[in-house]
Write an enzyme that holds these catalytic residues in place. Structure first.
Site, short mmCIF file in Angstrom:
data_model
loop_
_atom_site.label_atom_id
_atom_site.label_comp_id
_atom_site.label_asym_id
_atom_site.label_seq_id
_atom_site.Cartn_x
_atom_site.Cartn_y
_atom_site.Cartn_z
CD GLU A 40 -67.80 -29.79 85.52
OE1 GLU A 40 -66.81 -28.93 86.58
OE2 GLU A 40 -67.20 -29.85 84.75
CG ASN B 206 -74.73 -29.39 82.92
OD1 ASN B 206 -74.82 -29.38 82.01
ND2 ASN B 206 -73.35 -28.22 82.69
CG HIS C 60 -67.18 -32.73 77.94
ND1 HIS C 60 -67.15 -32.56 77.51
CD2 HIS C 60 -67.13 -32.72 79.58
CE1 HIS C 60 -67.44 -31.01 76.86
NE2 HIS C 60 -68.01 -30.82 78.73
CD GLU D 289 -70.32 -29.14 79.46
OE1 GLU D 289 -69.40 -28.53 79.38
OE2 GLU D 289 -71.22 -27.77 80.20
CG ASP E 269 -65.81 -32.51 73.93
OD1 ASP E 269 -66.12 -33.56 74.75
OD2 ASP E 269 -65.50 -31.83 74.08
#
Ligand code: XIL
Length: 315
Positions: free
Chosen positions: A130, A171, A207, A236, A238
């Protein structure tokens, strides 16, 4: 029918999950699904700086080792997450001056990556996480404010020195589709590699939220990074929704999961897809995004949801 990992392996991809330390230690049902369905695992929190070096020079690897041991027992790859991030990093790091902060970063990377460098299960690391803000500018984190953008290249070089064989990733979130932030990421990765900085891989967190729509051009975005010569992966995934769940939302969510997996399958350089948890019983979503949840493949009772079937059918 066969578990996800068997289908993924037959397609030459991994299918992974982030695992939380407490249910991994305490819940047989959690362990069974984690072991049976996935061939790659990521520590949800156990490898972060606050967990591995809470005080300067005092390294604590209990949770990280437990995850790596679980993976070894179950023939799973481990993706290390994460070495340099502005979040979940102790205050002592944040208050250092430039010279001390740079050495602390290099020492942290050397100790954490070095611990697993000869462990065949641990194959990759999120070296920086990030580094961009939501507008695609470099985030004015304490790292950036103290060290300038050189901390990014320095982190990759330290990780390479600590484990020459590990795949080193950058990432971020909201970089799944083609947009201003993913273009900033693309420009950074291209420029780092031109300078010889060892960036091997780009992670798209994934996400997603059904109320925000599916990102545009996910496959094309993966492919443009692949064309730079890096591996890509979804790290990651979801897909949250506004609670309560209903059949229509579950069905929409399932298409998002399917479309992410399909994009990865369509891009040779995409190594696999990791979900950020697998059961709605343990997900970061409800406490991070109040009123939202039900983002994962299994419900709170470990029953498979339409999202599971969608991933299974896509693989
Ligand atoms: C989250 C974990 O899931 C939570 O348990 C923790 O409290 C905060 O961090 N991006 C990342 C992950 O890279 O490390 C974050 O994980 C979710 C967002």
């Amino acid at each position: 029918s066969a578990p996800l990992r068997q289908h993924a392996a037959s397609r030459g991809k991994f299918v992974g999950a982030a695992l939380a330390a407490s249910p991994l230690a305490n819940e047989a049902a959690y362990r069974t699904i984690a072991a049976t369905e996935f061939n790659q695992v990521t520590a949800e929190n156990a490898m972060k700086w606050e967990a591995t070096e809470p005080s300067q020079g005092q390294f604590t690897f209990g949770g990280a080792d437990a995850l790596v041991n679980f993976a070894t027992q179950n023939d799973q790859q481990v993706h290390g997450h994460t070495l340099v991030w502005h979040s979940q990093t102790p205050g002592w790091v944040q208050s250092l001056g430039a010279t001390a902060m740079r050495s602390a970063m290099q020492n942290h990377i050397s100790q954490v990556v070095g611990r697993y460098a000869n462990n065949p299960a641990v194959v990759s690391w999120d070296v920086v996480n990030e580094v961009f803000d939501d507008n695609g500018n470099l985030r004015t984190s304490f790292w950036y404010n103290t060290l300038g953008q050189s901390y990014i290249a320095d982190a990759f070089r330290a990780a390479r020195a600590a484990d020459p064989d590990a795949r080193l990733c950058i990432n971020d979130y909201n970089v799944e589709g083609v947009n201003a932030k993913s273009t900033a990421m693309y420009d950074l990765v291209r420029s780092l590699r031109q300078q010889g900085v060892p960036v091997d891989c780009v992670g798209f967190q994934g996400h997603l939220a059904i109320q925000y729509g599916f990102p545009a051009q996910v496959r094309q975005n993966m492919q443009r990074f692949a064309d730079l010569g890096v591996q890509v992966r979804v790290t990651e995934l979801d897909v949250r929704m506004t609670l309560p769940r209903d059949t229509a939302k579950d069905a929409t969510q399932a298409t998002y999961y399917r479309d992410v997996v399909d994009a990865c399958l369509a891009v040779n350089a995409c190594a696999g897809v990791t979900v950020w948890g697998f059961t709605d019983k343990y997900s970061w979503v409800p406490e991070t995004f109040p009123g939202q949840g039900a983002a994962l493949l299994y419900d709170e009772s470990y029953q498979r949801k339409p999202a599971y079937t969608a991933v299974h059918d896509a693989l």
